[in-house]
Design an enzyme around this catalytic site. Structure first.
Site, PDB file in Angstrom:
ATOM      1  N   CYS A  97      -6.885  -9.868  -2.498  1.00  0.00           N
ATOM      2  CA  CYS A  97      -5.896  -9.667  -3.716  1.00  0.00           C
ATOM      3  C   CYS A  97      -4.841 -10.698  -3.581  1.00  0.00           C
ATOM      4  O   CYS A  97      -5.048 -11.498  -4.194  1.00  0.00           O
ATOM      5  CB  CYS A  97      -5.503  -8.099  -3.222  1.00  0.00           C
ATOM      6  SG  CYS A  97      -4.704  -7.319  -4.493  1.00  0.00           S
ATOM      7  N   HIS A 193      -9.556  -4.428  -0.526  1.00  0.00           N
ATOM      8  CA  HIS A 193      -8.918  -3.932   0.695  1.00  0.00           C
ATOM      9  C   HIS A 193      -9.996  -2.776   1.460  1.00  0.00           C
ATOM     10  O   HIS A 193     -11.196  -2.533   1.143  1.00  0.00           O
ATOM     11  CB  HIS A 193      -7.606  -3.153   0.243  1.00  0.00           C
ATOM     12  CG  HIS A 193      -6.783  -4.062  -0.337  1.00  0.00           C
ATOM     13  ND1 HIS A 193      -6.023  -5.090   0.333  1.00  0.00           N
ATOM     14  CD2 HIS A 193      -6.326  -3.980  -1.548  1.00  0.00           C
ATOM     15  CE1 HIS A 193      -5.243  -5.601  -0.836  1.00  0.00           C
ATOM     16  NE2 HIS A 193      -5.326  -5.177  -1.543  1.00  0.00           N
TER      17      HIS A 193
HETATM   18  N1  GLN Z   1       0.876  -8.432  -6.346  1.00  0.00           N
HETATM   19  C1  GLN Z   1      -0.391  -8.423  -6.633  1.00  0.00           C
HETATM   20  C2  GLN Z   1      -0.943  -7.334  -7.609  1.00  0.00           C
HETATM   21  O1  GLN Z   1      -0.600  -6.184  -7.553  1.00  0.00           O
HETATM   22  C3  GLN Z   1      -1.327  -8.278  -5.099  1.00  0.00           C
HETATM   23  C4  GLN Z   1      -1.101  -6.840  -4.620  1.00  0.00           C
HETATM   24  C5  GLN Z   1      -1.975  -6.797  -3.480  1.00  0.00           C
HETATM   25  O2  GLN Z   1      -2.278  -7.678  -2.512  1.00  0.00           O
HETATM   26  N2  GLN Z   1      -2.730  -5.523  -3.195  1.00  0.00           N
HETATM   27  O3  GLN Z   1      -1.893  -7.655  -7.902  1.00  0.00           O
END
Ligand code: GLN
Length: 244
Positions: A97, A193
């Site tokens: 991410c 994740h």
């Molecule tokens: N800020 C980024 C997004 O919302 C990454 C978020 C994250 O790592 N879950 O796409």
């Protein structure tokens, strides 16, 4: 006398870029090494700290825009170049991410200047208007990968980028082209994740093997009894298809 096998895991910005259970990926890699008698050295690399010269596997977890802003300027320049050189020499890397987004050319947050990436992956990312939250299933070279996504960022692959797989459930890179993540040499970036590796043991061992191969030219791994991991995988897969 058998030499002790060692693998060094460089955990990039582990205190800042570590959300939605991403630290579980480092724990899984380290434990799967230990189960084989391989000594894992986990080194957290913070802002202003050098990349350990003997890094075999890099891990770069997720983080909200504020954390991405904080680390992005530290990442570009010498540090990013060192990571890119290591990957192009065969080191393994997993990025999730927010970490994934910063390993492309650029990430454009909602309310901030565009953040430079290191250009490891031929991708560009921008904050979208919708937050993608839910279970994800991706068909890949490691079979189905299961995880959980929570991002507003949309990632688009450039002409030389290769997707890590095809989205079967969830939104993946951008919710439009059914691509999931990106792969370059032994480096993986994706939005899964969860954490990803504990319930996707094939991918975990692929990364561990690549890191050992890079370190010592010997990447073979003894098989493990992954009954528990496979049960977790099957349960997550069933839940993902039931809730799509
Ligand atoms: N800020 C980024 C997004 O919302 C990454 C978020 C994250 O790592 N879950 O796409």
């Amino acid at each position: 006398m058998t030499t002790e096998r060692v693998v060094t895991i460089a955990w990039l910005y582990g205190s800042k870029m570590n959300i939605y259970g991403d630290r579980g990926n480092v724990l899984a890699l380290a434990q799967r090494a230990r189960w084989r008698g391989i000594e894992p050295h986990v080194v957290v690399v913070g802002i202003g700290e050098a990349i350990p010269p003997e890094s075999d596997i890099f891990f770069f977890g997720g983080g909200q825009d504020q954390e991405q802003i904080a680390v992005s300027h530290d990442l570009t320049g010498a540090k990013g170049a060192a990571i890119k050189t290591s990957v192009e020499d065969g080191a393994a890397l997993l990025s999730i991410c927010g970490g994934y987004q910063l390993l492309g050319h650029e990430y454009r947050p909602h309310d901030a200047e565009p953040l430079p990436g290191i250009g490891l992956f031929d991708i560009e990312s921008e904050a979208g208007t919708e937050r993608f939250i839910g279970n994800v299933v991706i068909d890949s070279q490691w079979g189905t990968l299961v995880g959980f996504e929570n991002h507003s960022g949309l990632t688009f692959l450039g002409e030389t980028a290769t997707p890590m797989g095809t989205v079967q459930v969830g939104r993946g890179n951008n919710g439009q082209d059914r691509t999931g993540g990106a792969i370059y040499e032994n480096a993986i970036g994706c939005y899964l994740h969860g954490s990803l590796l504990p319930k996707n043991p094939k991918l975990a061992d692929w990364l561990l093997s690549a890191g050992l191969q890079y370190r010592s030219g010997e990447g073979d791994l003894d098989p493990l009894n992954d009954e528990i991991e496979q049960t977790a995988h099957a349960s997550a897969l069933q839940r993902a298809f039931a809730t799509r």
